[in-house]
Design an enzyme around this catalytic site. Structure first.
Site, mmCIF file in Angstrom:
data_model
loop_
_atom_site.group_PDB
_atom_site.id
_atom_site.type_symbol
_atom_site.label_atom_id
_atom_site.label_comp_id
_atom_site.label_asym_id
_atom_site.label_seq_id
_atom_site.Cartn_x
_atom_site.Cartn_y
_atom_site.Cartn_z
ATOM 1 N N SER A 235 53.770 133.329 37.671
ATOM 2 C CA SER A 235 53.709 134.226 38.823
ATOM 3 C C SER A 235 53.153 135.595 38.424
ATOM 4 O O SER A 235 53.223 136.008 37.259
ATOM 5 C CB SER A 235 55.103 134.412 39.431
HETATM 6 N N1 SAM Z 1 58.788 130.810 37.358
HETATM 7 C C1 SAM Z 1 57.546 130.384 36.752
HETATM 8 C C2 SAM Z 1 57.125 131.273 35.619
HETATM 9 O O1 SAM Z 1 57.804 132.255 35.334
HETATM 10 O O2 SAM Z 1 56.108 130.932 34.997
HETATM 11 C C3 SAM Z 1 56.436 130.221 37.749
HETATM 12 C C4 SAM Z 1 56.644 129.011 38.561
HETATM 13 S S1 SAM Z 1 55.244 128.289 39.319
HETATM 14 C C5 SAM Z 1 54.709 129.508 40.433
HETATM 15 C C6 SAM Z 1 56.165 127.112 40.332
HETATM 16 C C7 SAM Z 1 56.755 125.959 39.549
HETATM 17 O O3 SAM Z 1 57.644 125.232 40.399
HETATM 18 C C8 SAM Z 1 55.723 124.963 39.055
HETATM 19 O O4 SAM Z 1 55.796 124.850 37.663
HETATM 20 C C9 SAM Z 1 56.115 123.665 39.757
HETATM 21 O O5 SAM Z 1 55.893 122.503 38.983
HETATM 22 C C10 SAM Z 1 57.593 123.899 39.997
HETATM 23 N N2 SAM Z 1 58.205 123.071 41.038
HETATM 24 C C11 SAM Z 1 57.683 122.689 42.235
HETATM 25 N N3 SAM Z 1 58.583 121.945 42.901
HETATM 26 C C12 SAM Z 1 59.701 121.860 42.118
HETATM 27 C C13 SAM Z 1 60.961 121.237 42.258
HETATM 28 N N4 SAM Z 1 61.299 120.532 43.338
HETATM 29 N N5 SAM Z 1 61.860 121.363 41.264
HETATM 30 C C14 SAM Z 1 61.545 122.061 40.144
HETATM 31 N N6 SAM Z 1 60.361 122.681 39.947
HETATM 32 C C15 SAM Z 1 59.453 122.579 40.931
#
Ligand code: SAM
Length: 219
Positions: free
Chosen positions: A66
């Site tokens: 992010s």
């Molecule tokens: N917090 C992260 C960082 O600091 O790098 C950024 C996260 S990225 C914007 C969103 C993440 O949510 C992705 O890696 C995606 O695979 C994950 N994601 C999407 N749906 C999900 C779910 N149901 N459970 C867990 N992770 C999920």
């Protein structure tokens, strides 16, 4: 180790944090924690030179780390206190989880893509951080360790997942972007009593989709 971290990126990090501070709506405690975190460690080496731009950047599996402003904004809303149990949905690179840990939280983080968890765990180890990880669908939370003083969802939800509301402690806060796949409002939900939740929504953001039982369907 975080304490001994000292390299060519320090000045760029300082400038980024200064620019975030000038926006005037972010917690000083959160910005201090972000000042200690080497964001480049959460990126492939080809993106190191961009680590201190205030932008989201690609990580593996078509996901993103992010934008620093977004991380600071959501963490400010979460209002983490030392010793709080915090659940993060969407570990991604692990950067957000690292900041929560530096704020003194006991961190639980869930990611659906196993290769991302493997990478994040290596960085947590390298930085000497004790963060609990799980591979799976975060939309249903992590019941065994509930209730949580804070839950932060770092992917875009179509609606607020009920399971996450249920796993909030009394007085706990849930921060989650909710909306379409193109853009979302940031929701702050506070649990007042067993059945009474305060909901407010703030600025617009754009996240990758939250995919799962209480999120978007795959495909
Ligand atoms: N917090 C992260 C960082 O600091 O790098 C950024 C996260 S990225 C914007 C969103 C993440 O949510 C992705 O890696 C995606 O695979 C994950 N994601 C999407 N749906 C999900 C779910 N149901 N459970 C867990 N992770 C999920």
């Amino acid at each position: 180790m975080l304490q001994n971290h000292n390299n060519a990126f320090n000045e760029r990090r300082r400038l980024l944090i200064e620019s975030l501070r000038r926006r005037g709506n972010l917690s000083e405690t959160v910005l201090d924690a972000m000042m200690k975190v080497p964001r480049e460690k959460f990126l492939d080496s080809s993106f190191h030179f961009r680590a201190y731009e205030d932008t989201a950047l690609p990580i593996d599996a078509n996901q993103t780390i992010s934008q620093p402003y977004t991380v600071a904004y959501m963490t400010t809303l979460l209002d983490v206190k030392e010793g709080d149990k915090i659940l993060e949905i969407g570990t991604g690179s692990g950067y957000q989880a690292c900041i929560l840990a530096l704020l003194g939280a006991k961190v639980f983080t869930i990611e659906r893509i196993s290769s991302l968890v493997d990478k994040a765990k290596k960085v947590f180890h390298e930085l000497g951080l004790n963060i609990n990880t799980r591979i799976g669908d975060g939309t249903i939370g992590w019941k065994e360790h509930s209730p949580y003083q804070g839950i932060i969802v770092t992917a875009a939800a179509p609606d607020v997942p009920d399971s996450l509301m249920e796993q909030l402690a009394l007085g706990g806060k849930l921060v989650v972007p909710v909306g379409s796949k193109s853009y979302q409002s940031m929701y702050l939900i506070e649990r007042k009593t067993e059945n009474d939740f305060n909901k407010s929504s703030t600025d617009s953001f754009k996240f990758v989709p939250l995919i799962g039982k209480e999120g978007w369907k795959l495909g």
